[in-house]
Structure formats: structure tokens, C-alpha cells
Design a protein around this motif. Structure first.
Motif, PDB file in Angstrom:
ATOM      1  N   GLY A   1       0.817  -1.213   0.000  1.00  0.00           N
ATOM      2  CA  GLY A   1       0.000   0.000   0.000  1.00  0.00           C
ATOM      3  C   GLY A   1       0.845   1.255   0.000  1.00  0.00           C
ATOM      4  O   GLY A   1       2.048   1.228  -0.305  1.00  0.00           O
ATOM      5  N   THR A   2       0.242   2.374   0.329  1.00  0.00           N
ATOM      6  CA  THR A   2       0.944   3.654   0.360  1.00  0.00           C
ATOM      7  C   THR A   2       0.899   4.242   1.765  1.00  0.00           C
ATOM      8  O   THR A   2       0.011   3.933   2.561  1.00  0.00           O
ATOM      9  N   VAL A   3       1.877   5.104   2.038  1.00  0.00           N
ATOM     10  CA  VAL A   3       1.960   5.748   3.344  1.00  0.00           C
ATOM     11  C   VAL A   3       2.632   7.108   3.164  1.00  0.00           C
ATOM     12  O   VAL A   3       3.488   7.276   2.296  1.00  0.00           O
ATOM     13  N   THR A   4       2.218   8.073   3.954  1.00  0.00           N
ATOM     14  CA  THR A   4       2.854   9.391   3.959  1.00  0.00           C
ATOM     15  C   THR A   4       3.686   9.518   5.219  1.00  0.00           C
ATOM     16  O   THR A   4       3.159   9.496   6.338  1.00  0.00           O
ATOM     17  N   LEU A   5       4.998   9.613   5.037  1.00  0.00           N
ATOM     18  CA  LEU A   5       5.947   9.663   6.145  1.00  0.00           C
ATOM     19  C   LEU A   5       7.150  10.509   5.750  1.00  0.00           C
ATOM     20  O   LEU A   5       7.549  10.517   4.576  1.00  0.00           O
ATOM     21  N   GLY A   6       7.736  11.194   6.700  1.00  0.00           N
ATOM     22  CA  GLY A   6       8.987  11.900   6.457  1.00  0.00           C
ATOM     23  C   GLY A   6       8.899  13.012   5.439  1.00  0.00           C
ATOM     24  O   GLY A   6       9.917  13.389   4.854  1.00  0.00           O
ATOM     25  N   GLY A   7       7.700  13.528   5.209  1.00  0.00           N
ATOM     26  CA  GLY A   7       7.522  14.620   4.267  1.00  0.00           C
ATOM     27  C   GLY A   7       7.229  14.194   2.846  1.00  0.00           C
ATOM     28  O   GLY A   7       7.177  15.040   1.943  1.00  0.00           O
ATOM     29  N   HIS A   8       7.002  12.881   2.614  1.00  0.00           N
ATOM     30  CA  HIS A   8       6.740  12.368   1.269  1.00  0.00           C
ATOM     31  C   HIS A   8       5.693  11.265   1.332  1.00  0.00           C
ATOM     32  O   HIS A   8       5.476  10.647   2.380  1.00  0.00           O
ATOM     33  N   THR A   9       5.060  11.002   0.201  1.00  0.00           N
ATOM     34  CA  THR A   9       4.138   9.875   0.081  1.00  0.00           C
ATOM     35  C   THR A   9       4.822   8.778  -0.724  1.00  0.00           C
ATOM     36  O   THR A   9       5.372   9.028  -1.801  1.00  0.00           O
ATOM     37  N   TRP A  10       4.767   7.549  -0.171  1.00  0.00           N
ATOM     38  CA  TRP A  10       5.512   6.433  -0.738  1.00  0.00           C
ATOM     39  C   TRP A  10       4.599   5.251  -1.049  1.00  0.00           C
ATOM     40  O   TRP A  10       3.648   4.994  -0.312  1.00  0.00           O
TER      41      TRP A  10
END
Length: 236
Positions: free
Chosen positions: A152-161
Motif C-alpha cells: 500500500g501507500t503511506v505518507t511519512l517523512g515529508g513524502h508519500t511512498w
């Protein structure tokens, strides 16, 4: 994705075929403090970063890495248009801190990459035992893809991955692909490491060893330039 390099690969003697290609390569000249066309050529900067040429994959062509500093370096590579990762020229900062002992771990990058070829620009973060590998792709081009299955996707550390989890037989690999390409930015790495540990439970309180940043090159036929205009790693 081809099996990932490990620390032991950096200690192996160069393959004859690759050494021959490198020996006869004519790479463009750079007015740089240091350069190398050696398979495992490396250089330690005055501020403690380590530059590696790191031609580790089979079927590689010629490659020259050059550096003026940890934030001003690059690589010229001429790898054939075939599958499989050929190299990962990179700059490395050694952290040697456990996840829970860190209050911050950040990095900034600024790169100029070619519009052709097959490659990714990525962080490669390792624990000290080299059991786990965290890849953060900030851009990619051509026929390249991550190891493992989608998480899936996750938004972490200032970015979406877009997140992938896999195993190459030597270590587990957690890949985070930025959902849009970026040539410059800042990544707050620590929340990503904590998400792997606390939210997903994929590892424990690992000691983070190397934070590497560079170019994982599959093909660059005809010779392509990859340039790092800015790079740093900060931890506390």
C-alpha cells in the motif's frame, strides 16, 4: 529486482570481464578532487562520508565516479541495455545508532539525472548486521522496479511512498517509492524507521549503520551522467 548487494560484495575481487571493460573505458574527464574507474573504488571525504564506485552486478560496462566533496560528486556510466542491476555508486554516512536512541535522522538531496536509461535514485539504509535494507526511491526511470509485494501507500517523512516488502535470500528489503519523481528535497528518515518497527513490526530496535545515497543503475547505454549537486545526512 536483482539480488541486492551486501557488505561482502564490497570485499570481493573484481570479475575479470568487468575489470577488462573498466580498464579500457574512456570516461569523460572531470576536474575533481578524486575519481576512480575501479570496480570497488572508494574515497573518504574530509567530513567523513565514503564514496563508492560499487560496480556489483553481472554484465556491467564502464563506470567512473568522481567527487569534490560529499555534496558535489557524480558518476558517468555506460552499462548495456540488458536487465539486472549493474551498479550502485553512492555516498555513505555511518550512523551506528539504535532507532530508539535517535531523536532525529534527516537527509537532503539535490540531483541531476538523465532522461534516458534505466535506474533509480535512492537511499539505501542498512542495520549494522546487514539483515535489513530500507530503500527510499526519490526518482526512477525506465524498466526498473522494487523487490517484493505491495504493502500500500503511506505518507511519512515529508513524502508519500508506495511500499514494498521482500526478501532477496540474504536480507529483508523494505522499499519505499516516492509516488512522484523528485530531483531535490529533504527526507525525515526516522519516522520511516519507526513506522517499520512500531506500526508494522517488521524489525526490532535495530542499530542503523549505513545511510547510503546514490544511483542504482540497470542500463545507461552510450554513457550517461548522474550528478549529485547537494547531499547531507544529519543525526542526533
Amino acid at each position: 529486482m536483482a539480488p541486492r548487494r551486501t557488505l561482502t560484495r564490497l570485499l570481493l575481487a573484481p570479475a575479470t570481464a568487468v575489470a577488462a571493460l573498466i580498464g579500457f573505458a574512456a570516461a569523460p574527464a572531470h576536474a575533481a578532487v578524486w575519481s576512480s574507474s575501479d570496480q570497488w573504488g572508494n574515497y573518504t571525504t574530509s567530513d567523513g562520508y565514503i564514496l563508492y564506485n560499487n560496480i556489483w552486478g553481472s554484465g556491467a560496462g564502464a563506470q567512473t565516479v568522481w567527487a569534490n566533496s560529499s555534496s558535489n560528486w557524480g558518476v558517468w556510466a555506460n552499462h548495456p541495455n540488458t536487465g539486472g542491476i549493474k551498479s550502485y555508486p553512492n555516498a555513505k554516512k555511518i550512523v551506528n545508532r539504535s532507532i530508539t536512541s535517535l531523536s532525529s535522522l534527516t537527509s537532503s538531496y539535490n540531483v541531476t539525472v538523465p532522461s534516458s536509461g534505466a535506474y533509480n535514485t535512492s537511499y539505501d539504509i542498512w542495520d549494522t548486521d546487514y539483515d535489513y535494507e530500507v530503500m527510499l526511491w526519490v526518482n526512477h526511470n525506465g524498466a526498473v522496479g522494487p523487490l517484493g509485494t505491495s504493502q500500500g501507500t503511506v505518507t511519512l517523512g515529508g513524502h508519500t511512498w508506495a511500499v514494498y516488502k521482500g526478501d532477496n535470500g540474504a536480507n529483508q528489503v523494505f522499499s519505499f517509492l516516492r509516488t512522484s519523481d523528485s530531483a531535490s528535497g529533504t527526507v525525515n528518515i526516522l519516522p520511516i524507521l519507526k513506522w517499520i518497527k512500531d506500526t508494522k513490526g517488521w524489525w526490532g530496535n535495530e542499530t542503523i549503520g549505513d545511510v547510503q545515497f546514490g544511483y542504482e543503475i540497470t542500463s545507461s547505454q552510450g554513457g550517461l551522467d548522474f550528478r549529485t549537486n547537494g547531499f547531507n545526512v544529519s543525526s542526533s
